[in-house]
Design an enzyme around this catalytic site. Structure first.
Site, PDB file in Angstrom:
ATOM      1  N   GLY A 154      -3.005 -13.526  13.409  1.00 13.25           N
ATOM      2  CA  GLY A 154      -2.202 -14.593  12.807  1.00 13.25           C
ATOM      3  C   GLY A 154      -1.031 -14.928  13.710  1.00 13.25           C
ATOM      4  O   GLY A 154      -1.068 -14.677  14.914  1.00 13.25           O
ATOM      5  N   ILE A 156       1.965 -13.624  14.082  1.00 13.24           N
ATOM      6  CA  ILE A 156       2.573 -12.471  14.773  1.00 13.24           C
ATOM      7  C   ILE A 156       1.585 -11.901  15.786  1.00 13.24           C
ATOM      8  O   ILE A 156       1.945 -11.630  16.936  1.00 13.24           O
ATOM      9  CB  ILE A 156       3.014 -11.398  13.759  1.00 13.24           C
ATOM     10  CG1 ILE A 156       4.157 -11.933  12.899  1.00 13.24           C
ATOM     11  CG2 ILE A 156       3.441 -10.119  14.479  1.00 13.24           C
ATOM     12  CD1 ILE A 156       4.598 -11.004  11.789  1.00 13.24           C
ATOM     13  N   SER A 175     -10.600  -9.688  12.791  1.00 16.39           N
ATOM     14  CA  SER A 175     -10.242  -9.589  11.377  1.00 16.39           C
ATOM     15  C   SER A 175     -11.400 -10.219  10.622  1.00 16.39           C
ATOM     16  O   SER A 175     -12.272 -10.855  11.224  1.00 16.39           O
ATOM     17  CB  SER A 175      -8.928 -10.319  11.063  1.00 16.39           C
ATOM     18  OG  SER A 175      -9.116 -11.714  11.100  1.00 16.39           O
ATOM     19  N   THR A 234       3.160  -2.301  12.623  1.00 16.27           N
ATOM     20  CA  THR A 234       4.401  -2.942  12.191  1.00 16.27           C
ATOM     21  C   THR A 234       4.110  -3.907  11.035  1.00 16.27           C
ATOM     22  O   THR A 234       4.948  -4.751  10.712  1.00 16.27           O
ATOM     23  CB  THR A 234       5.056  -3.710  13.356  1.00 16.27           C
ATOM     24  OG1 THR A 234       4.116  -4.660  13.880  1.00 16.27           O
ATOM     25  CG2 THR A 234       5.495  -2.773  14.461  1.00 16.27           C
ATOM     26  N   ARG A 236       2.018  -3.353   7.415  1.00 20.10           N
ATOM     27  CA  ARG A 236       2.299  -2.703   6.142  1.00 20.10           C
ATOM     28  C   ARG A 236       1.647  -1.322   6.146  1.00 20.10           C
ATOM     29  O   ARG A 236       0.494  -1.168   6.583  1.00 20.10           O
ATOM     30  CB  ARG A 236       1.770  -3.521   4.952  1.00 20.10           C
ATOM     31  CG  ARG A 236       2.576  -4.772   4.640  1.00 20.10           C
ATOM     32  CD  ARG A 236       3.983  -4.452   4.159  1.00 20.10           C
ATOM     33  NE  ARG A 236       4.788  -5.638   3.929  1.00 20.10           N
ATOM     34  CZ  ARG A 236       5.563  -6.213   4.824  1.00 20.10           C
ATOM     35  NH1 ARG A 236       5.612  -5.730   6.066  1.00 20.10           N
ATOM     36  NH2 ARG A 236       6.290  -7.271   4.512  1.00 20.10           N
ATOM     37  N   GLU A 265       8.296   3.959   1.098  1.00 16.75           N
ATOM     38  CA  GLU A 265       9.528   3.690   1.844  1.00 16.75           C
ATOM     39  C   GLU A 265      10.729   3.755   0.908  1.00 16.75           C
ATOM     40  O   GLU A 265      10.662   3.232  -0.199  1.00 16.75           O
ATOM     41  CB  GLU A 265       9.456   2.306   2.508  1.00 16.75           C
ATOM     42  CG  GLU A 265       8.356   2.211   3.543  1.00 16.75           C
ATOM     43  CD  GLU A 265       8.279   0.838   4.232  1.00 16.75           C
ATOM     44  OE1 GLU A 265       9.145  -0.022   3.950  1.00 16.75           O
ATOM     45  OE2 GLU A 265       7.373   0.653   5.050  1.00 16.75           O
ATOM     46  N   HIS A 284      11.233   0.855   9.251  1.00 17.06           N
ATOM     47  CA  HIS A 284      10.909  -0.513   8.827  1.00 17.06           C
ATOM     48  C   HIS A 284      11.990  -1.497   9.280  1.00 17.06           C
ATOM     49  O   HIS A 284      12.634  -2.172   8.463  1.00 17.06           O
ATOM     50  CB  HIS A 284      10.709  -0.610   7.310  1.00 17.06           C
ATOM     51  CG  HIS A 284       9.902  -1.830   6.915  1.00 17.06           C
ATOM     52  ND1 HIS A 284       9.207  -1.919   5.734  1.00 17.06           N
ATOM     53  CD2 HIS A 284       9.691  -3.018   7.558  1.00 17.06           C
ATOM     54  CE1 HIS A 284       8.604  -3.102   5.662  1.00 17.06           C
ATOM     55  NE2 HIS A 284       8.894  -3.776   6.760  1.00 17.06           N
TER      56      HIS A 284
END
Length: 317
Positions: A154, A156, A175, A234, A236, A265, A284
């Site tokens: 995507g 990123i 993907s 980076t 999830r 988290e 995070h």
């Protein structure tokens, strides 16, 4: 009109200084809250006087129980246009408007690349050795000519791919929705899922968390990877089966992992990711950059001003 506005989830204690909140004086009073625990009863007690609450993405959980305990709450503003910690349908049912903000698109790719470089060159161990009075302790890896595998091409993933190409890496991607044609538009080679894991020297995850992606990087997928490979996440935490990753790292079936996100988290104090020598772990901070925070908070202010005028901006509910 004097609306009570709370700004929470400010873990760095920077919200008050990043932007000028005084422009909201005509709307109401802004309060910056830092002393609040995570349990629902105490959150209700601390937040029940506020009509507007500004939150940071995926920190405090606003589930149905918390939302029901805040009858004065009329507007919830989050950093980003996605926040899995907010029960959007429950908010809608209770008449609570939820609005988001745009994101600075370069923070996460830059952090991803920092982790790739630091992990492959063994920088954490080298820096710690020097700080402790020592000198060189290992042999860093190389990127030029190696294969960068991207799980999720995507916005990123595409930026991370460009960085990889600039470093002279072969870039491959997969993907469930990715086509060879769309990969080719980014000068990236489409491969199958198994080929992605088998061929990558560095595998970087850039998927949105969904029912389909949860646990996608499981023991089988990790077993396909080269023992010399590095996994970078980076995106999830729950996309990766943490127990399987810990086992692979502890048994030397994977050279290393660089992680910014986790299933829970903040990461529990005794979690193996805090101790494993081949893990580079950050708390995070993928979206925690000066420019991104400025954009988040500036647009939160805009959202509040628009809501006060009866014309909500960037509505999520």
């Amino acid at each position: 009109m004097s609306v009570q506005i709370a700004v929470i989830d400010d873990w760095q204690n920077v919200a008050s200084g990043v932007v000028d909140w005084s422009v909201l004086a005509s709307v109401g009073q802004v309060h910056f809250l830092h002393d609040y625990p995570a349990d629902t009863a105490t959150l209700i007690e601390r937040l029940q006087g506020f009509e507007v609450i500004c939150v940071m993405r995926e920190r405090t959980t606003f589930d149905q129980a918390l939302l029901q305990g805040l009858p004065k709450l009329k507007l919830l503003v989050t950093g980003g246009m996605r926040n899995a910690a907010i029960d959007i349908p429950a908010a809608k049912a209770l008449g609570i408007q939820v609005c988001g903000t745009d994101s600075y698109k370069h923070a996460a790719p830059e952090l991803t690349w920092a982790l790739i470089m630091a992990s492959t060159r063994n920088l954490l161990a080298e820096a710690n050795s020097l700080r402790a009075g020592g000198w060189q302790v290992g042999l860093g890896g190389d990127l030029h000519g190696k294969t960068l595998g991207i799980l999720g091409l995507g916005s990123i993933g595409q930026k991370v791919a460009k960085f990889g190409q600039a470093f002279g890496m072969r870039v491959i991607a997969w993907s469930e929705n990715l086509t060879p044609e769309r990969a080719a538009e980014s000068d990236v080679t489409w491969v199958s899922k198994r080929e992605l894991f088998e061929q990558a020297d560095v595998l970087s995850i850039h998927l949105v968390l969904s029912d389909r992606s949860r646990g996608l990087v499981d023991a089988e997928a990790l077993g396909w990877m080269k023992p010399t490979a590095h996994l970078v996440n980076t995106a999830r935490g729950p996309i990766v089966d943490e127990a399987a990753l810990i086992e692979a790292l502890a048994n030397g079936r994977l050279a290393g992992a660089a992680l910014d996100v986790y299933a829970q988290e903040p990461l529990p104090a005794e979690h193996p990711f805090r101790q494993l020598p081949n893990v580079l772990a950050t708390p995070h901070v993928g979206y925690v950059s000066e420019q991104n925070y400025r954009q988040f908070y500036q647009q939160m202010i805009e959202d509040i001003q628009a809501w006060a005028k009866g014309v909500p901006l960037r509505a999520l509910s």
